[in-house]
Design an enzyme around this catalytic site. Structure first.
Site, PDB file in Angstrom:
ATOM      1  N   ASP A 192      -1.616  -0.744   5.829  1.00 50.92           N
ATOM      2  CA  ASP A 192      -1.972  -0.116   7.111  1.00 50.92           C
ATOM      3  C   ASP A 192      -3.464  -0.215   7.379  1.00 50.92           C
ATOM      4  OD1 ASP A 192      -2.614   2.007   5.114  1.00 50.92           O
ATOM      5  OD2 ASP A 192      -3.053   3.165   6.921  1.00 50.92           O
ATOM      6  N   SER A 244      -2.412   1.454  -4.490  1.00 47.95           N
ATOM      7  CA  SER A 244      -2.879   2.582  -3.680  1.00 47.95           C
ATOM      8  C   SER A 244      -4.247   3.102  -4.066  1.00 47.95           C
ATOM      9  CB  SER A 244      -1.872   3.733  -3.797  1.00 47.95           C
ATOM     10  OG  SER A 244      -2.359   4.881  -3.156  1.00 47.95           O
ATOM     11  N   ALA A 245      -5.041   3.403  -3.052  1.00 51.29           N
ATOM     12  CA  ALA A 245      -6.329   4.056  -3.268  1.00 51.29           C
ATOM     13  C   ALA A 245      -6.150   5.573  -3.289  1.00 51.29           C
ATOM     14  CB  ALA A 245      -7.302   3.644  -2.173  1.00 51.29           C
ATOM     15  N   GLU A 293     -13.471   5.010   8.224  1.00 47.26           N
ATOM     16  CA  GLU A 293     -12.471   4.115   7.620  1.00 47.26           C
ATOM     17  C   GLU A 293     -11.747   3.289   8.688  1.00 47.26           C
ATOM     18  OE1 GLU A 293      -9.148   6.087   5.720  1.00 47.26           O
ATOM     19  OE2 GLU A 293      -8.488   4.261   4.739  1.00 47.26           O
ATOM     20  N   ASP A 320       0.867  -1.169   0.000  1.00 47.43           N
ATOM     21  CA  ASP A 320       0.000   0.000   0.000  1.00 47.43           C
ATOM     22  C   ASP A 320       0.921   1.243   0.000  1.00 47.43           C
ATOM     23  OD1 ASP A 320      -2.382   1.609   0.684  1.00 47.43           O
ATOM     24  OD2 ASP A 320      -1.399   1.787   2.636  1.00 47.43           O
ATOM     25  N   ASP A 340      -0.138   5.187   0.958  1.00 44.21           N
ATOM     26  CA  ASP A 340      -0.347   6.187   2.009  1.00 44.21           C
ATOM     27  C   ASP A 340      -0.337   5.539   3.386  1.00 44.21           C
ATOM     28  OD1 ASP A 340      -0.714   8.674   0.566  1.00 44.21           O
ATOM     29  OD2 ASP A 340      -2.556   7.801  -0.219  1.00 44.21           O
ATOM     30  N   LYS A 369      -9.889  -3.149  -2.895  1.00 46.91           N
ATOM     31  CA  LYS A 369      -8.620  -3.436  -3.589  1.00 46.91           C
ATOM     32  C   LYS A 369      -8.634  -4.822  -4.222  1.00 46.91           C
ATOM     33  CE  LYS A 369      -5.589  -0.084  -1.406  1.00 46.91           C
ATOM     34  NZ  LYS A 369      -4.321   0.183  -0.717  1.00 46.91           N
TER      35      LYS A 369
HETATM   36  O1  C5P Z   1      -2.373   4.403  -0.573  1.00 45.68           O
HETATM   37  P1  C5P Z   1      -3.644   4.136   0.179  1.00 45.68           P
HETATM   38  O2  C5P Z   1      -4.463   3.046  -0.407  1.00 45.68           O
HETATM   39  O3  C5P Z   1      -3.409   3.982   1.644  1.00 45.68           O
HETATM   40  O4  C5P Z   1      -4.467   5.516   0.013  1.00 45.68           O
HETATM   41  C1  C5P Z   1      -5.689   5.742   0.589  1.00 45.68           C
HETATM   42  C2  C5P Z   1      -5.662   6.551   1.868  1.00 45.68           C
HETATM   43  O5  C5P Z   1      -5.887   7.915   1.546  1.00 45.68           O
HETATM   44  C3  C5P Z   1      -6.786   6.139   2.780  1.00 45.68           C
HETATM   45  O6  C5P Z   1      -6.311   5.349   3.846  1.00 45.68           O
HETATM   46  C4  C5P Z   1      -7.430   7.428   3.250  1.00 45.68           C
HETATM   47  O7  C5P Z   1      -7.342   7.619   4.650  1.00 45.68           O
HETATM   48  C5  C5P Z   1      -6.694   8.537   2.529  1.00 45.68           C
HETATM   49  N1  C5P Z   1      -7.618   9.467   1.854  1.00 45.68           N
HETATM   50  C6  C5P Z   1      -7.458  10.813   2.055  1.00 45.68           C
HETATM   51  N2  C5P Z   1      -8.298  11.695   1.437  1.00 45.68           N
HETATM   52  C7  C5P Z   1      -9.268  11.244   0.616  1.00 45.68           C
HETATM   53  C8  C5P Z   1      -9.424   9.878   0.375  1.00 45.68           C
HETATM   54  C9  C5P Z   1      -8.566   9.007   1.024  1.00 45.68           C
HETATM   55  O8  C5P Z   1      -6.563  11.222   2.808  1.00 45.68           O
HETATM   56  N3  C5P Z   1     -10.045  12.126   0.032  1.00 45.68           N
HETATM   57 MG    MG Z   2      -2.768   3.220   3.408  1.00 49.25          MG
END
Ligand code: C5P
Ligand code: MG
Length: 318
Positions: free
Chosen positions: A255, A181-182, A113, A66, A68, A230
């Site tokens: 995480d 990554s999301a 979340e 992952d 973030d 995912k």
């Molecule tokens: O890379 P990863 O999959 O962790 O990215 C997603 C993270 O980005 C989520 O854990 C979420 O807390 C964060 N997020 C954010 N702002 C958004 C959407 C998601 O900070 N608008």
């Molecule tokens: Mg993450």
């Protein structure tokens, strides 16, 4: 000066030899795993997996991570490090009103979340709402592609301590790293580029921006990826990533419990070793993390454990 020579007892040498063997037997190859911030449901199972991966060698391994709050730090000196979405909250790209709305959405949905009392299924519709609303806001801002690099430069984006060793080691050993990554792919790429670790063995699956011919954001490409879907992307991208084929062993880093599905697309999987970074709401989430990940790292801002495992798994000295 007179020296006093005490006689060495007859049993001294064999006792010392036995002690030495005992020390050798109990000495761990992974001192990083003995730290108090490392939790494991079954230590012996973790060691078995590490040994199995080492026997198969670097050629059978891939790393799926992952981004973030897994490859990036969660916080520095008590202050949160921005996610790829939050890096966009820069006046170069979006106005004050949009920044405020994004912050409100974060304050509403981030607690959902990481809520330990709800299942991933229950959280899913809220995640879709959060991502959809933020992406719509970003599109309305007509973000310019050529300003992204500057926004990353001005941000406090930061990879975890030990990241250089992690990326350098994987590239040297020709082990592919899939970053799943999301977050926002274009920003993610820029973060690793600016940290000088965007090597050819790095592959990324993420939400990518779609720019018009003048370089203005008009949409997001492909199917939306959020924290808890995912698995769908893992399955749909599996066929496309040729470099990952024939590598049945996976070191998976995440995480969130949602990250555990990132290896679901790996064909003929053999050994999957999972490491979970438990950054936030530690007490509430500890049990579920320990039950779900092989290794849980509590508020550990480093890549030390992953680096130690990789060093062993990719070595043939043992
Ligand atoms: O890379 P990863 O999959 O962790 O990215 C997603 C993270 O980005 C989520 O854990 C979420 O807390 C964060 N997020 C954010 N702002 C958004 C959407 C998601 O900070 N608008
Ligand atoms: Mg993450």
């Amino acid at each position: 000066m007179q020296m006093c020579h005490l006689p060495i007892p007859w049993f001294y040498t064999p006792v010392r030899a036995v002690l030495k063997v005992w020390q050798q037997l109990t000495k761990t190859k992974f001192p990083e795993l003995t730290q108090s911030s490392v939790l494991m449901r079954e230590r012996s199972r973790v060691e078995e997996k590490i040994h199995a991966m080492q026997r198969a060698g670097a050629g059978s391994l891939q790393v799926i991570s992952d981004f973030d709050m897994t490859l990036t730090r969660f916080a520095l000196n008590g202050k949160r490090v921005p996610t790829t979405h939050n890096i966009l909250a820069n006046q170069l790209l979006i106005d004050e009103d949009c920044t405020k709305k994004m912050r409100e959405l974060l304050n509403t949905y981030y607690p959902v979340e990481i809520d330990a009392s709800r299942t991933a299924e229950e959280k899913m519709p809220f995640m879709v709402e959060w991502w959809t609303e933020v992406h719509e806001l970003l599109i309305q801002q007509r973000i310019r592609k050529d300003m992204l690099a500057q926004a990353v430069k001005e941000s406090s984006a930061m990879l975890r301590d030990g990241y250089k060793l992690f990326f350098n080691h994987l590239t040297k050993q020709e082990v592919p790293l899939l970053i799943f990554s999301a977050g926002v792919g274009d920003v993610l790429e820029e973060v690793i580029r600016q940290h000088r670790v965007f090597y050819p063995n790095v592959h990324i699956v993420s939400n990518y921006m779609d720019f018009d011919q003048t370089g203005v954001l008009r949409a997001f490409k492909g199917q939306l990826i959020h924290t808890f879907n995912k698995r769908d992307s893992a399955l749909s991208h599996a066929a496309g990533l040729r470099e990952l084929k024939g590598r049945p062993n996976v070191l998976l880093l995440g995480d969130s419990l949602g990250d555990l599905t990132m290896a679901d697309g790996v064909s003929e999987r053999q050994t999957i070793l999972t490491i979970g970074f438990l950054n936030d709401k530690v007490e509430e989430r500890k049990e579920s993390f320990v039950n779900s990940f092989d290794i849980v790292l509590v508020q550990d801002e480093t890549m030390d454990v992953a680096n130690s495992i990789l060093r062993y798994v990719t070595s043939s000295r043992y």
